[in-house]
Each structure stands twice: as C-alpha cells, then as structure tokens.
Motif scaffolding. Structure first.
Motif, short mmCIF file in Angstrom:
data_model
loop_
_atom_site.label_atom_id
_atom_site.label_comp_id
_atom_site.label_asym_id
_atom_site.label_seq_id
_atom_site.Cartn_x
_atom_site.Cartn_y
_atom_site.Cartn_z
N ASN A 1 -11.27 41.69 92.86
CA ASN A 1 -12.35 41.79 93.85
C ASN A 1 -11.89 42.73 94.96
O ASN A 1 -10.76 42.61 95.44
CB ASN A 1 -12.69 40.42 94.43
CG ASN A 1 -13.80 40.51 95.46
OD1 ASN A 1 -13.56 40.49 96.65
ND2 ASN A 1 -15.03 40.63 94.99
N GLN B 1 -13.65 48.98 88.35
CA GLN B 1 -14.35 48.17 89.35
C GLN B 1 -15.73 48.77 89.58
O GLN B 1 -15.88 49.99 89.63
CB GLN B 1 -13.55 48.16 90.65
CG GLN B 1 -12.15 47.61 90.49
CD GLN B 1 -11.30 47.85 91.71
OE1 GLN B 1 -11.79 47.85 92.83
NE2 GLN B 1 -10.01 48.04 91.50
N ASP C 1 -18.31 45.95 98.14
CA ASP C 1 -17.94 44.75 97.41
C ASP C 1 -17.98 45.07 95.93
O ASP C 1 -19.04 45.23 95.34
CB ASP C 1 -18.90 43.62 97.75
CG ASP C 1 -18.46 42.28 97.17
OD1 ASP C 1 -17.33 42.21 96.66
OD2 ASP C 1 -19.24 41.32 97.22
N SER D 1 -19.74 48.11 91.65
CA SER D 1 -20.58 47.39 92.60
C SER D 1 -22.04 47.68 92.29
O SER D 1 -22.41 48.84 92.04
CB SER D 1 -20.27 47.83 94.02
OG SER D 1 -21.15 47.20 94.93
N ASN E 1 -16.33 44.31 91.89
CA ASN E 1 -15.66 43.38 91.00
C ASN E 1 -15.27 44.12 89.74
O ASN E 1 -15.93 45.08 89.33
CB ASN E 1 -16.58 42.21 90.64
CG ASN E 1 -16.88 41.35 91.84
OD1 ASN E 1 -16.01 40.67 92.36
ND2 ASN E 1 -18.12 41.39 92.32
N SER F 1 -7.71 45.12 97.51
CA SER F 1 -8.05 44.49 96.23
C SER F 1 -7.30 43.17 96.09
O SER F 1 -6.10 43.11 96.39
CB SER F 1 -7.67 45.41 95.06
OG SER F 1 -8.54 46.52 94.99
#
Length: 199
Positions: free
Chosen positions: A34, A71, A45, A73, A47, A192
């Motif tokens: 995250n 990652q 934000d 978003s 993930n 992170s």
C-alpha cells in the motif's frame, strides 16, 4: 523501450550469476503493498504486489536484493499544472512499476525476530490517464491523455522478519521512495507499506 528491456535482462543475469558464485542462503519474498504520497501536492493511494529475491553475502549479516512490483490506483488527485498550462485534478489509473537493486543489513540474523535496514536504487516506470476540463482541451481536442515516463530514485527501508515456521515466514517493512527529476507530474515522494511471506 527495447534498450531498457535488454538492460534489465543483463542486470538479472548478472545478479543471479553473482548469487550462484556466492553460494549463499537465499530467500524469495512476496508481499501486498500500500502506497501513500508524502507531502501536500498529491492525494495518492495505490495498492499492489511486490516480489523480491534476497541473498546473503557469504556468511555475513549483509544481503543483496532485487525486486519488482506493480501498484495501481483507481483515482488520484494531482493539483498541479500539466504541460502548456492545462490543469487537471481528475486522474485515473495511475500505475507504478518499481524495480529495485539494494543491499540490506540484518541485525539478528537467524533469530526469531530479525530486524533489518536497507537502501536501494530504483527505476520507476509510471503511467497515468488524465481527464481534462471541457474548457481546457488539448490541441487536437482530446479530453483524455495517457502520460508515461521512466524515472529513477533511491529507497531506504526498515523492516522485520519473524521466524514462525521452518519453510514459510512473515515479514513487514516500510520504504520511503525519493523520485529524482524535475518534470511534473512524476517528481514526487511516497511511502510504501509491505506485508508478506518469505520462503
């Protein structure tokens, strides 16, 4: 793009060659990630997942590592000017693919509770989709655009490994990513948080 791919293949080959020559203990790590932006410029934000190969240097407390992650978003807000005065705060599908090469020091190697620190050099491949205001269209009257860029940075980290089982264990760490460069929108810093399994 092809040249970058060749460089990564050569780097991976060298890493695994050195690992074989050292004949040391190695670990494979998989984690959930995250990510949050640091500072007031962005609301970020993301993930994703991260995989890492870590090998100890002979019988020392030092280990070398290579990792890659993905990652993404669904939405992130960037309040800044893009290119020729176009301002967009509606950003979707921000994607970051970090690849790291690092060195770590393990304070209590082999113990049940094994804290460590590390520092890595990182390359970042980043893309994001912009949705422009109706009043600020691009020159070809598009209202969307995808920006992509390669960038580089450094990433210190602190973490801990817990020796719960013989074959599979749990680890957690926090990484600070300092992305170099002065071209918006990708010159930003982020943290992170990773939690995962180590084999």
């Amino acid at each position: 793009m092809i040249n970058q791919g060749i460089k990564y293949i050569i780097s991976l080959f060298l890493f695994f060659t050195i690992n074989t020559l050292l004949q040391a203990q190695s670990n494979f790590m998989v984690s959930y990630t995250n990510t949050k932006a640091v500072g007031d410029e962005q609301v970020l934000d993301l993930n994703g997942v991260n995989i890492e190969w870590r090998t100890f240097i002979k019988k020392s407390n030092f280990s070398a590592s290579i990792s890659a992650g993905f990652q993404m978003s669904a939405r992130s807000d960037f309040n800044r000017e893009i290119d020729s005065g176009i301002i967009s705060s509606d950003v979707k599908n921000l994607r970051i693919v970090p690849t790291t090469f690092g060195i770590n020091y393990h304070f209590r190697k082999g113990k049940f509770f094994e804290p460590y620190i590390g520092i890595s050099g990182v390359s970042y491949y980043m893309t994001r989709d912009l949705y422009f205001s109706l009043l600020r269209q691009t020159q070809d009257n598009r209202q969307t655009a995808t920006l992509e860029e390669w960038n580089f940075g450094i990433s210190p980290e602190v973490g801990v490994i817990t020796k719960i089982f013989d074959k599979v264990n749990v680890f957690a760490n926090i990484e600070y990513h300092h992305v170099f460069g002065d071209k918006p929108p990708f010159n930003f810093q982020f943290m992170s948080f990773n939690v995962g399994l180590i084999f």
